[in-house]
Design an enzyme around this catalytic site. Sequence first.
Site, short mmCIF file in Angstrom:
data_model
loop_
_atom_site.label_atom_id
_atom_site.label_comp_id
_atom_site.label_asym_id
_atom_site.label_seq_id
_atom_site.Cartn_x
_atom_site.Cartn_y
_atom_site.Cartn_z
N GLU A 137 0.93 -1.25 0.14
CA GLU A 137 -0.03 0.00 -0.12
C GLU A 137 0.94 1.19 -0.21
O GLU A 137 1.42 1.46 0.99
CB GLU A 137 -0.68 0.08 1.43
N CYS A 160 -1.93 9.23 2.70
CA CYS A 160 -1.90 8.71 1.56
C CYS A 160 -3.26 9.01 0.54
O CYS A 160 -2.89 9.41 -0.58
CB CYS A 160 -1.62 7.12 1.49
P1 NAD Z 1 8.86 4.78 3.98
O1 NAD Z 1 8.66 3.95 2.88
O2 NAD Z 1 10.06 5.65 4.11
O3 NAD Z 1 9.05 3.74 5.32
C1 NAD Z 1 7.88 2.98 5.77
C2 NAD Z 1 8.24 1.79 6.52
O4 NAD Z 1 9.49 0.99 5.79
C3 NAD Z 1 9.25 2.32 7.76
O5 NAD Z 1 8.83 1.24 8.97
C4 NAD Z 1 10.49 2.05 7.58
O6 NAD Z 1 11.49 1.79 8.50
C5 NAD Z 1 10.49 0.91 6.69
N1 NAD Z 1 11.59 0.78 5.65
C6 NAD Z 1 12.63 1.69 5.17
N2 NAD Z 1 13.42 1.14 4.34
C7 NAD Z 1 13.16 -0.39 4.24
C8 NAD Z 1 13.80 -1.27 3.85
N3 NAD Z 1 14.85 -1.47 2.83
N4 NAD Z 1 13.20 -2.71 3.88
C9 NAD Z 1 12.11 -2.85 4.67
N5 NAD Z 1 11.56 -1.70 5.26
C10 NAD Z 1 12.09 -0.56 5.16
O7 NAD Z 1 7.43 5.54 4.26
P2 NAD Z 1 7.14 6.54 5.39
O8 NAD Z 1 8.04 7.92 4.91
O9 NAD Z 1 7.40 6.18 6.81
O10 NAD Z 1 5.61 6.92 4.96
C11 NAD Z 1 5.17 7.90 4.12
C12 NAD Z 1 4.78 7.09 2.85
O11 NAD Z 1 3.71 6.04 3.26
C13 NAD Z 1 4.03 7.94 1.92
O12 NAD Z 1 4.35 7.35 0.17
C14 NAD Z 1 2.55 7.37 1.81
O13 NAD Z 1 1.88 7.70 0.75
C15 NAD Z 1 2.64 6.18 2.30
N6 NAD Z 1 1.35 5.62 2.72
C16 NAD Z 1 0.65 4.77 2.04
C17 NAD Z 1 -0.68 4.38 2.72
C18 NAD Z 1 -1.62 3.57 1.87
O14 NAD Z 1 -2.59 2.93 2.33
N7 NAD Z 1 -1.46 3.33 0.65
C19 NAD Z 1 -1.07 4.76 3.80
C20 NAD Z 1 0.09 5.40 4.68
C21 NAD Z 1 1.03 6.05 4.22
#
Ligand code: NAD
Length: 473
Positions: free
Chosen positions: A229, A263
């Site tokens: 997501e 999001c």
């Molecule tokens: P992010 O992708 O930076 O991080 C998300 C998670 O992934 C964190 O827990 C982080 O520690 C982990 N992570 C980072 N690198 C990783 C790797 N290499 N391997 C495994 N895990 C890793 O996202 P963010 O900045 O925390 O959140 C914002 C983003 O989330 C925005 O793009 C937003 O649109 C999206 N979002 C989507 C939804 C949806 O339902 N579609 C809902 C909320 C947020």
Amino acid sequence: MIPVRNPRTGEVDHQIEPATSEQVAAEARRVRSAQPAWQALGPEGRAETLKRWAEAIEEQADALVSALSVDTGRLKIARVEVEGLPRTIRRWAGRAPQIIAGLNVRDRPSAFPGVSISTRHVPYPLFGAIAPWNFPVVLSTIDLIPALLAGCAALVKPSEVTPRFVGPLKETIAAVPELERVLAFVLGGPETGQALIANVDYVCFTGSVATGRKVAEAAARCFIPANLELGGKDPMIVLASADPVQAARTALRASVVASGQACQSIERVYVARPVAERFLKTLVDEAGKCRPNFPDIDHGEIGPFIFARQAEVVQAQIDDACAKGARILTGGTVERLGGGLYLRPTVITNVTSDMLVMREETFGPVIPVIEFDTVDEAIAQANAGEFGLSAAVIAGTAHEAEAVAARLDAGAVSINDGALTSMVGDAEKNAFKLSGIGPSRSGDQGLTRFFRTQALIRQNGQPLPLAAFAEGG
Ligand code: NAD
């Protein structure tokens, strides 16, 4: 140690020790070994256990809200997240036994003579979730609850940006020993996330497209399903038949709730030229009344940026738009208040499709507005770009709005409202295009995705002898 910044003061006042891959593997072994007993408890038994968890969360609600409000710099939404969690648990717990009972099929005659088929649904033993920082409680538990009810054990890694709520949440889990045996939270950043993927049988990831790609690649190496997501760039189309004042108020709420750090925020508005002037006037007037929740956390509509780097991304998009000829009607500059970073709702016109603010996810309270002459033109622009999370259409009638919605390339469309997916949990939907992949996290599929299908194929007559396949027979 990972330093954790306070979004209201800008100071690092917390830190976490990231779980090592050995620690993640040990937690995975612990909860995995308890999973068969959890599965054997049956849907009703699991539902009853989760209802006790809901009670424990209610008992700890104050501690959870206070930790989460430090994580996110906002109070009202922290309360909404925490108070919504027991409700979500009870909703799923009420529904899950019925969904599961409807899945299994016994002794259906096969088209193959003498054979009948039973279908069982077997949960993935160990579910894993990796969550972002924007709604830390909701997004750490949204997939977890149906996964537990399906019979999976679970490992959850919340964002390292907002980890404070995990302490009080763990206390609520400890209050329900059957649950504690099958549910573990681990703290950490990217490495801990990768370790989680290496240990689970199914991963749900919520976060950015860039990280989603890394998660999908790691999951592919392990041959486990990855439900992603990801980001959005949600458009809203306001048709000529819409009430422009109501449409402007809806656009404002759907864009700036949680300071746009959602999001499904509306990030682009296409408004029909005949109603554009009144729409823009209301939007700018109402946007101008919004206040930061500073110095008092319990006053104002706009909280601080949770993640400082996001403020830079948003400001860079606004500056890029201005450099390319856009006009800022209100807002436009990130302010530093008491060490926190805030942006008042920012309405932009004269925007063109080559500007970053029209192409990339913003994740801030920014509303670019474009006027259109024909509905076809509005639909083509709304469908441009690489995201397809959700969208909104506002018209004089639901029928007219739905006709436009059916032509939009997005997994969910709010009709005569905006960002309804943030509030409605029982509509099945997929994320389109780069916004994600995998089954729906909401609606019944949100639960059924955690089962694998097992066929029991029964021979009711005599098995065929080898002679039936002999050459010349
Ligand atoms: P992010 O992708 O930076 O991080 C998300 C998670 O992934 C964190 O827990 C982080 O520690 C982990 N992570 C980072 N690198 C990783 C790797 N290499 N391997 C495994 N895990 C890793 O996202 P963010 O900045 O925390 O959140 C914002 C983003 O989330 C925005 O793009 C937003 O649109 C999206 N979002 C989507 C939804 C949806 O339902 N579609 C809902 C909320 C947020």
